[in-house]
Design an enzyme around this catalytic site. Sequence first.
Site, short mmCIF file in Angstrom:
data_model
loop_
_atom_site.label_atom_id
_atom_site.label_comp_id
_atom_site.label_asym_id
_atom_site.label_seq_id
_atom_site.Cartn_x
_atom_site.Cartn_y
_atom_site.Cartn_z
N GLU B 765 0.83 -1.21 0.00
CA GLU B 765 0.00 0.00 0.00
C GLU B 765 0.87 1.26 0.00
OE1 GLU B 765 -3.28 0.38 -0.26
OE2 GLU B 765 -3.61 -1.76 -0.47
N ASP B 766 1.80 1.30 -0.91
CA ASP B 766 2.61 2.49 -1.14
C ASP B 766 3.55 2.85 0.00
OD1 ASP B 766 1.60 3.00 -3.62
OD2 ASP B 766 -0.12 4.11 -2.83
N ALA B 767 3.74 1.97 0.96
CA ALA B 767 4.69 2.31 2.02
C ALA B 767 6.11 2.27 1.45
CB ALA B 767 4.56 1.34 3.17
N ARG B 948 -1.10 3.50 -11.53
CA ARG B 948 -0.96 4.97 -11.51
C ARG B 948 -0.49 5.51 -12.84
NH1 ARG B 948 0.18 4.63 -5.96
NH2 ARG B 948 -1.40 3.18 -5.25
#
Lengths: 361, 1142
Positions: B765-767, B948
């Site tokens: 999750e984009d960490a 994205r």
Amino acid sequence: MAPKNPIDPRRVVGIEAERVAHVSSTDFPGHYPDEDHSWDLKKFKKNLKVKVQRLSNRSIDFDLVGVDASIANAFRRIMIAEVPTVAIEHVYVWNNTSVIVDEVMAQRLGLVPLNVDPALVSMKESPADTATDRNTIVFDLKLTCERNPSAPKGSTKPEELYINHELLSKHLTWRPAGEQEEVFADNPPAPTNPDIVLGKLRPGQEIEMELHAVKGVGKDHAKFSPVATASYRLLPLITITSPIPPQHAEQFQKCFSPGVIRIDQRTQEVSVDPVGVRNDTVSREVLRHPEFADKVKLGRVRDWFLFNVESEGPYAPERLLTESVKVMREKIAVMRRAAEALQEQFGGAGAADGDVEMADV
Amino acid sequence: MTVFNEEESEWDQINRTQWKGLGLTDPIKSVEDKWLLLPAFLKVKGLVKQHIDSFNYFVDVDIKNIVKANNKVTSDVDPRFWLKYTDINVGFPDRNEMDAIDKRVTPHECRLRDITYSAPIIVTIQYTRGKNIVQRNVNVGRLPIMLRSSKCVLTGKNEAQLARMTECPLDPGGYFVVKGTEKVILVQEQLSKNRIIVETDTVKGIVQASCTSSTHGGLKSKTYVATKKAKIYLRHNSIHEDVPIVIALKALGIQSDKEILLLTAGTTEAYKNAFATNLEEAAKLGVFTRQQALEYIGSRVKVNRRVMGPRRPAWEEALEALATIVLAHVPVNGLDFRSKAIFVATMTRRVLMAMDDENMVDDRDYVGNKRLELAGQLLALLFEDLFKTYNSNLKTAIDKVLKKPSRTSEFDAYNTMQFQGDHLTSGFVRAISTGNWSLKRFKMERAGVTHVLSRLSFISALGMMTRISSQFEKTRKVSGPRALQPSQWGVLCPSDTPEGEACGLVKNLALMTHITTDVEEEPIIRLAFMLGVEDISLATGTEIYGPHTFVVNVNGTIIGLTRYPTRFVAQFRKLRRARRFSEFVSVYINHHHRAVHIASDGGRICRPMIIVGNGGPKVTTEHILQLKKGNVTFDDFLRKGLVEYLDVNEENDTYIALYESDIVPTTTHLEIEPFTLLGAVAGLIPYPHHNQSPRNTYQCAMGKQAIGAIGYNQFNRIDTLLYLSVYPQQPMVKTKTIELIGYDRLPAGQNATVAVMSYSGYDIEDALILNKASLDRGYGRCQVLRKNATLIRKYPNGTFDRLADAPLDENGLVAKKYDIIQMDGLAGVGERVDPGDVYVNKQSPTNATDNTFTGQAASVPYKNSPLSYKSPVAGNIDKVMISDTENDQTLIKVLIRQTRRPELGDKFSSRHGQKGVCGLIVNQEDMPFNDQGINPDTIMNPHGFPSRMTVGKMIELLAGKAGVLTGKLQYGTAFGGSKVEDMSRILIENGFSYAGKDMLTSGITGEPLEAYVYFGPIYYQKLKHMVMDKMHARARGPRATLTRQPTEGRSREGGLRLGEMERDCLIGYGATQLLLERLMISSDKFEVNACQECGLMGYNGWCTYCKSSKKMAQLTIPYAAKLLFQELMAMNVVPRLVLDDA
């Protein structure tokens, strides 16, 4: 047709266009049926090679051949994180009117490599320990910037206009305590590089600090790491599987680093330079050209580690590997004591399920 | 392959020979570096030119017009007395203190001292004193001055001079400093005034043409010409009923039905048919003559005049309303209503056209139909209102004096003016500092006009200066105003808009946008007549709607006709390029309406463009060379007619080539640079043209939250909250915009070496994974500085606050919380402040509010009112400032600094709308490394890419890596920038894979990773959201007094709410005991005694109602329930508890 390759294909990591193949070693018992790969000291001794390729004041290149990646990596990790050095840990600020604030200045000071031999300093057992001449080295930092009365007229250069316009690492002055004067007599503590800019000053600004350097390891903070970098890469291996047409020879050569590919002046025959190949960066450029498809195979030797270590602390570069071996031996000794303690405790036999609990060492 | 190429180039060459007399092989020379016009433009205009130009126009021109319009003050008492304003001037900012020796003041001093950066307004008055006429200069108040405007002390100063005034040379200005806070008047977007807008309502079947009239100093009113049941009516607020259009036109002096028909429907059969019913309607109502029409309207006009005077006949009322209120902007000379009649007729015709053809309606979202209102205009309105009030106050004051029958000395109005107070000053300060523009006189009631300039980062401040807020309501569910309009091209940034409720309503200006100010229209009209325009008042409908005539409008008002519109426009433009009048006057032909429009009003959005003539741009390489040498400026380009400003409407009349190679014979203009279509904030994004568009929008929002450097004077500032980066770096991949706005000198981020790979699972999750050694070395380190201010007051009763040194305890020692207090009662600079420490040891008198106190000030008892440090993490005293405010109170500001290194949960983002929090901090030895032994600073999970589609980020990495290898900065300018192919070549030349993917070795196992990893530098921003400021947990703690429930919010150490939805879950699950515990026992449980007899609550086992303790029971209820019962009882409702054993 291809030159005889002395490297066992089992030792080769395959470099393919989009993936790296066979990265793990296979020379352990049970992998190949009917082959005995149990560890053998004699064989190990025969295969193990350490050869220094290049040595300079601050860095060393050496080959480590014949060990598993885990061993080579262990040395790399230890060099980065567990070989102790001495660095500034506590900064007592008496006065600081420079633009760099206390915390930032302290961080910058901490990162200055010192030439103190860690063997001569003992590690503080806990941060709460009192500072003694055995575990702490004290520096003073005192600098005031002033206008230079004899500055040439119209000058705009700060080095001409002001005195002490830069705070450099050479401004750290060692203040011996207790027995330190004798201990460090032949190598008084100082930064390894005298010209690190720590900050800039302007007239009226001054700095007065007391710095306490202690011994520590890189795990704790990067400032204790004795190396700028310690890393390895695997020996490149280029196998030309079918001859390269002469018209493409030059193009082929350009696909590799300079000095890797030789072209015979007369025949335009292409071959791999056995010495120069170690300098190849394995850019995989050759795999991109359709004209060389299936004509060349790239690989790297899995147990041939080309180490590069840059020392940035008190250690001479050649000492770093031996220091890391020392640390490793200590760790093994600890493990050994723990294992022995276990054995004593349980008399060789563990609990009913065979598990044993580790004893405190 | 090659064959095809040859064919293509041959074709190209044949194409080229058609013009400019070039040979087959001659290459077309293109103007190199024409983008240099952009810095030249910005040098002249600056980044916030629109604000500054507008303010300058106000203080230099508009303020004088306003005074001229309100220049006389007379007395009702003494008819011989008069006072006249002959001139008004705004001075330079100065110190307001009377006894100051050095009157000079700098904006920074105003920020620090919480005072207003303002300049005196001096009026020259002439008035009668006895029998003489006297002329004097009077200071009537102070006007807050916009920074970097023509009245600001910073204008025209070089960097060294600015440094001496502790001002940042990169600061754009364009804001005000009011009571120490920086305030921006945002640009307001509105529908244009004095123009006809035709709209349809397809549901109700209504077509209406509306026009909002606005004249200088006049009232604003809206006039409609609308259909109702297929008939056309004139509607206006001041008329009760809708007036049939024929009656309106008759009242305006066009009596003949034939003329009415000609002026509205013309000769078009369809329009005639549609209009016929209107003529019938008038006839049915018995209105045939002008007099009848006026009577008809007059009986329906709202009369809101004072009771004084005799009642006027209805027709007079109608005449007055038509002359002054309906379409007030169309001039009526004497009783000549001709031009107003034609205006109404035109509106009618537009309605007829729209009735006939649905496509003839206007688009109110079209940028050409909008006007931007800037600080200058808003201040002008405010000034006019304040000035009028000032004058009426002055008049009453003068009347009061003159009324007195016998005066000892001769009356001098000058003295009265001296005692008028600071109505203007306080009016300005109040309006700007609250943002409430409530001008009853102009029916204006606007809140939130001003905002505090956000100084989170340089970009956030700059972004605020280019922001445009719309007047549309945010709640309305129409998508039109929010949608991206094609006409926004080049003038409004397509990327920079907030997400959420204000999406599309708040916009930002593009880089080259200019907003016009008013230009006088009389000379323009005269010029138009000279160019052969025929006066409209001489024309009838036959001529106006003749097959070859075009109507000429100036600022929406019809002035005449022309039969050669193209020639007229060409000549008009020629004169403009020759600078015979302002370059901001626009002219264009509207073929649908068969009209030529000339616009000289303020608030139009325009931008410069290179003029193309003879098949090539007029700007040549030679010109650019001169520009490079600094021999010429942007103004010279304008003067020479090489470049001109086009507003959005005129753009429609042009054929603009994007690149020089696109020029064809019909091309009229050439774009200066394509990347100027983005704004300043979107200009930071490298390769934005490779990104999915919402990502650019996200970055525009996040760039404003990035921690970095905010100004060269950042260490001299004392802001409420200031975030600074310890080691900001300029980006490896920059853009031309970055250089132009100075982001490379005030950056907000660092070039992190990024490995795009998965690591450890703490990166989902984009960490992000951070390298601990990088953090040790200073990556992502930031400082948070917080202001704490207090006043050392003097009270009206003579007592005052004081600062005390640290108190001693019984052992003669200083308590820990006072240990940083020095002799002066303030903490020493540089000292560490621990939570709870006192840093200003202030003491206040106990009787400060007691106005009866008359004793010695020194003898009063004091109580402690210290400032103590609240944050849970220690800080350091960064600065202590002692000063005094405008009303002589001592002001103490203490700046406390925290230096923070990144920790788990801190937020980071690249420049591509890819934000993430730190998920894990990994030791250097565990990090993967490449052949050079380089460890990444950050590991980013590759799952961030596919959905994205931020390809720009990948190219940024590639360009950054190439830049690192060659020791050069690369460009990622929009629609240009370093090419991927070149970047790959550099990588190959330096022994890297062309794709940017490196072979990495795991730091944990020591074995090579099985995949190649995308590896290189990406510019990362640290965002202001840090865990330290957010984390919060509580076991027990404070409770609210009223309900005894735990307090709410982190700042009050509040509880964590078990909300309705959580409650629903527990109910659904049936966890009753847990519910009971969460909602009562752990919250506000309360033991009450209740009487089983009467059901009321008692206490101590006694029911006060039954006077008995027989049937008392004890039960536990929430305190809030008990409170409710009591509140109900207070309202005469008796809640009775019915108890039962469960």
